[in-house]
Scaffold this active site. Structure first.
Site, PDB file in Angstrom:
ATOM      1  N   ASP A 216     -11.494  32.320 -41.461  1.00 35.02           N
ATOM      2  CA  ASP A 216     -10.723  32.888 -42.548  1.00 35.02           C
ATOM      3  C   ASP A 216     -11.596  32.820 -43.796  1.00 35.02           C
ATOM      4  O   ASP A 216     -12.265  31.823 -44.042  1.00 35.02           O
ATOM      5  CB  ASP A 216      -9.437  32.084 -42.747  1.00 35.02           C
ATOM      6  CG  ASP A 216      -8.430  32.806 -43.632  1.00 35.02           C
ATOM      7  OD1 ASP A 216      -8.837  33.765 -44.320  1.00 35.02           O
ATOM      8  OD2 ASP A 216      -7.262  32.408 -43.644  1.00 35.02           O
TER       9      ASP A 216
ATOM     10  N   THR B 125     -10.756  32.589 -46.965  1.00 30.59           N
ATOM     11  CA  THR B 125     -10.285  31.556 -47.879  1.00 30.59           C
ATOM     12  C   THR B 125     -10.398  30.193 -47.205  1.00 30.59           C
ATOM     13  O   THR B 125      -9.902  29.985 -46.100  1.00 30.59           O
ATOM     14  CB  THR B 125      -8.819  31.816 -48.277  1.00 30.59           C
ATOM     15  OG1 THR B 125      -8.719  33.132 -48.802  1.00 30.59           O
ATOM     16  CG2 THR B 125      -8.362  30.815 -49.313  1.00 30.59           C
TER      17      THR B 125
ATOM     18  N   ASP C 217      -7.035  26.820 -42.389  1.00 30.06           N
ATOM     19  CA  ASP C 217      -6.475  25.729 -43.168  1.00 30.06           C
ATOM     20  C   ASP C 217      -5.023  25.973 -43.569  1.00 30.06           C
ATOM     21  O   ASP C 217      -4.342  25.067 -44.023  1.00 30.06           O
ATOM     22  CB  ASP C 217      -7.307  25.469 -44.438  1.00 30.06           C
ATOM     23  CG  ASP C 217      -7.352  26.692 -45.349  1.00 30.06           C
ATOM     24  OD1 ASP C 217      -6.858  27.762 -44.951  1.00 30.06           O
ATOM     25  OD2 ASP C 217      -7.900  26.566 -46.464  1.00 30.06           O
TER      26      ASP C 217
END
Length: 798
Positions: A314, A316, A549
């Protein structure tokens, strides 16, 4: 699909209000309940008890078989031939010590990794450890929180719970006060509180997972392959041992000598050190990764690390660091106090995500507006919103979701996104419409430009994976142009061809998987699609690792071959991942992958040593039994040769550096080398013994010739397997040869091992057959490499 007890139905709409504010338990009452055994005590899944470790290393098939053979030697033979019994004790002790080291590392890191639980006690909010939660605690919830115990909702503010890990259903369930919530689920949007009604082993998820949560050294192709070797060898031991005993008894020899010869053959067949070396390599891998602040929650993950060829990340939290900074606000209307609206939206969310936190940091002083309805952000909606008394309803989210083509700011937002900036749209909504799935929107009010913090180590990490043949796929919920700009700045191959996930061919699995296989950057990916991405890539034969996350990554992490979570990620994310990067560093991933590759490559390497011994023992026992000759060596001599050519070198080679990516076919590749190597070793030893025997020398001298030939060939096996050479590998090879020469030269030592070199003719025969065997083995390896068949680590593959 598991049936979930007491699962209350979902409630329509996104807006609910808090109907109960409890003060929670008092500190004294919580302590009383903990003392009464009503705390959330559950066994950690990362390690087993000391007793279980000792039992697992002592009570093994190897120890039982070798222990019985050792007793036979002590009763009927010379105690010097019982040296192999000491090896069992040493091996067991090493196995226990290494696993205890891994246990301490895992338990220590697991405590660090535990996300604190927010509870209300004595009327105030407190953070406690999961094990300190007691029955009746009022537990506070926010986006990303994992529910550790069962309970009843006390308060809900747009609370949405994902129960997919329990039910398999991916759609979040809206919860109201009075609804039941179950451990194992997690919050995807909104917040609230619930009262713990079942804790510890009584919780629903604990009952489902207690049996599966015990510590396991491995369950993988590697371990299965070793187990198969052992199973087949065990079946061979009995008939071959009987044949050997019968052939020795037919000779004019004593019962004690027959038992000694049989034990020498049977003990050598058993690759007793292979399981130990495998276990130690896995355990040491865990300890090494622990020193890099990487928690391996399941030891089988070590093998998964080695096999990964696609890494989904990902943007981010992986390519970019957590958190963002507000760059600028671009108003699209003159009649709106944009800063006041943004400040009010940030203040209305009790647990803002990174976007709203950046807004709150820029506008810390809220205007004091009273919120009458609130919709938390969810990755499925891609917007959040609130309605304020007397100030209207407002939405903040992705421009391509909240803006229509032709709206003011639409083209401007797209242009900004292509530069790698994060862009949000602020738009007014019709009063009272926030409860609808698609609120009735009014005119756009502003564009909010956020600056992302690119991780300084990201570019080097991407280059490492490119060199190692691991394809990186950037999967994000953000604008694909924005994601591509950041990925391109870091040098990711294929970043110039981003894909909007909303345009993927949903109805055609083959076309879907083809797009995923041939592109590197994907934007506007929903949580459901992340899971589909993993499944599609696996359908193409890839071994997929997924990093994440956020709550929206949980299902994909669960389905991936290897889930990697960030240490500051949500509790739900860390609970399903096999590996947790406690320091949140993307730069740790190369070390994680390299450690897995080191372990598997080295285990394959040393397996060739151990199984060469097994096959030469089987072949030699059969040849000796059929020919009716004395067995060519006694147990103490095999102990010496095996220690110098297998046991000692295997410990060094199993822990050596290696970055070769593991491939399927472990058993087949090892057998391609071990079978011919074992047969050639047996032939060289048998011929040396036979020629010496025909020379009518003493049995001790005949066996000495056989041992010399065996050492030369098996040492050459070690030479071939130890490649590529460096200073310490050459030192290891030279040291083993030197130790054997010292053993043969020093009177007290060579007499202990019953080795006699006073017959030069026998010695030359042994040397000749040993060199001939080494040359033949080299020729076999060369022919296999010429044919493109992989027989050694680092050689050609086929």
């Amino acid at each position: 699909m598991a049936e979930v007890p007491g699962n209350s139905g979902s409630v329509g709409g996104h807006v609910s209000t808090v109907t109960e504010r409890d003060v929670g338990l008092s500190g004294a009452e919580a302590a009383r309940r903990a003392a009464a055994g009503q705390a959330n005590e559950v066994p950690r899944r990362t390690s087993r008890s000391l007793g279980a470790i000792v039992r697992a290393n002592v009570c093994t098939l190897f120890n039982a078989v070798i222990g019985a053979l050792w007793v036979l030697i002590l009763i009927f033979g010379d105690w010097k031939d019982g040296l192999f019994g000491l090896i069992v004790i040493v091996n067991t002790a090493i196995g226990v010590v290494q696993e205890l080291r891994a246990k301490r590392t895992l338990d220590r890191l697991a405590v660090v990794n535990e996300a604190p639980v927010r509870v209300r006690r004595d009327g105030a909010e407190r953070e406690i450890r999961p094990r300190e939660v007691v029955l009746g605690d009022l537990i506070l919830l926010g986006p990303g929180d994992r529910l550790l115990v069962d309970g009843e909702v006390a308060g809900a503010d747009g609370l949405e719970v994902d129960e997919s890990l329990l039910t398999g259903e991916a759609d979040p369930v809206h919860k109201r006060p009075g609804d039941e919530v179950l451990s194992g689920s997690f919050v995807v949007a909104g917040g609230g509180s619930y009262v713990a009604t079942r804790v510890g082993r009584d919780a629903y998820a604990a009952k489902l997972t207690e049996e599966a949560s015990t510590f396991s050294l491995a369950h993988s192709e590697l371990r299965d392959g070793v187990a198969n070797f052992i199973k087949y060898i065990t079946w061979l031991v009995i008939p071959i041992g009987a044949l050997l005993t019968h052939s020795q008894m037919r000779r004019d020899t004593t019962f004690s000598d027959a038992i000694t010869s049989t034990v020498a053959g049977v003990v050598t067949m058993i690759p007793e050190g292979l399981v130990l070396i495998t276990s130690i390599a896995f355990a040491v891998g865990v300890v090494r990764l622990g020193r890099r602040r990487c928690l391996v929650q399941e030891l089988p993950a070590i093998e998964g690390l080695a096999r990964v060829d696609v890494l989904c990340v990902d943007k981010t939290g992986t390519l970019t660091a957590p958190g963002m900074d507000l760059g600028e606000v671009r108003p699209l209307r003159d009649d709106v106090d944009v800063k006041a609206v943004l400040a009010a939206l940030a203040a209305a969310d009790p647990r803002p995500n990174a976007t709203l936190q950046a807004v709150r940091d820029a506008f810390p002083d809220g205007p004091g507006w009273v919120s009458v309805a609130n919709v938390p952000f969810s990755s499925a909606r891609k917007w959040s919103g609130a309605e304020f008394e007397g100030h209207g309803a407002w939405l903040l989210g992705a421009p391509d979701v909240l803006l229509d083509r032709g709206d003011p700011g639409y083209d401007e937002a797209a242009a900004l996104a292509r530069t790698g900036l994060r862009v949000l749209a602020l738009r007014e909504a019709a009063p009272g419409s926030l409860s609808a799935d698609t609120p009735r929107a009014a005119r756009p009010a502003a564009l909010v430009v956020l600056k992302q913090r690119v991780r300084p180590e990201a570019a080097d990490t991407l280059r490492y994976f490119s060199r190692q043949g691991v394809t990186v796929k950037v999967i994000s919920g953000d604008n694909p142009e924005s994601v591509a700009a950041i990925a391109g700045s870091l040098g990711l191959p294929g970043a110039d061809r981003p894909i909007d996930a909303r345009s993927l061919p949903e109805g055609d699995p083959e076309a879907y998987a083809e797009v995923l296989d041939t592109h590197s950057v994907f934007g506007r990916v929903t949580p459901r699609q992340k899971r589909e991405f993993v499944q599609a890539l696996k359908s193409r034969g890839h071994t997929v690792a997924m990093t994440g996350d956020g709550v929206n990554d949980v299902l994909a992490l669960k389905d991936a071959d290897l889930g990697v979570a960030m240490g500051t990620g949500s509790g739900a994310t860390k609970s399903v991942a096999q590996v947790v990067l406690l320091d949140d560093s993307f730069a740790t991933l190369p070390h994680v992958v390299a450690e897995g590759r080191r372990v598997l490559s080295n285990i394959e390497r040393v397996s060739g040593l151990f199984l060469t011994k097994t096959f030469y023992a089987i072949a030699l026992s059969l040849m000796t039994g059929v020919a009716g000759l004395a067995f060519p060596f006694v147990p103490r001599q095999s102990t010496l040769v095996n220690a110098l050519t297998i046991g000692i070198p295997a410990f060094f080679l199993a822990l050596a550096p290696s970055d070769e990516r593991s491939r399927p076919g472990f058993v087949r590749r090892v057998l391609r080398f071990a079978v011919p190597a074992g047969l050639i070793s047996a032939a060289a030893m048998f011929l040396a013994f036979t020629f010496a025997h025909n020379g009518e020398r003493s049995l001790a001298q005949d066996r000495t010739a056989a041992v010399i030939a065996l050492f030369i060939v098996t040492w050459w096996v070690l030479v071939l397997i130890a490649r590529p050479y460096n200073w310490w590998r050459l030192t290891l090879l030279g040291s083993m040869a030197g130790l054997f020469a010292v053993t043969m030269a020093i009177p007290g030592i060579h007499e202990f091992f019953a080795l006699y070199t006073d017959d030069r003719g026998n010695d030359l025969v042994a040397l000749g057959f040993g060199v001939l065997g080494a040359a033949l083995l080299t020729a076999v390896v060369k022919i296999a490499q010429w044919a493109g068949i992989r027989v050694l680590p680092g050689s050609a593959t086929k």
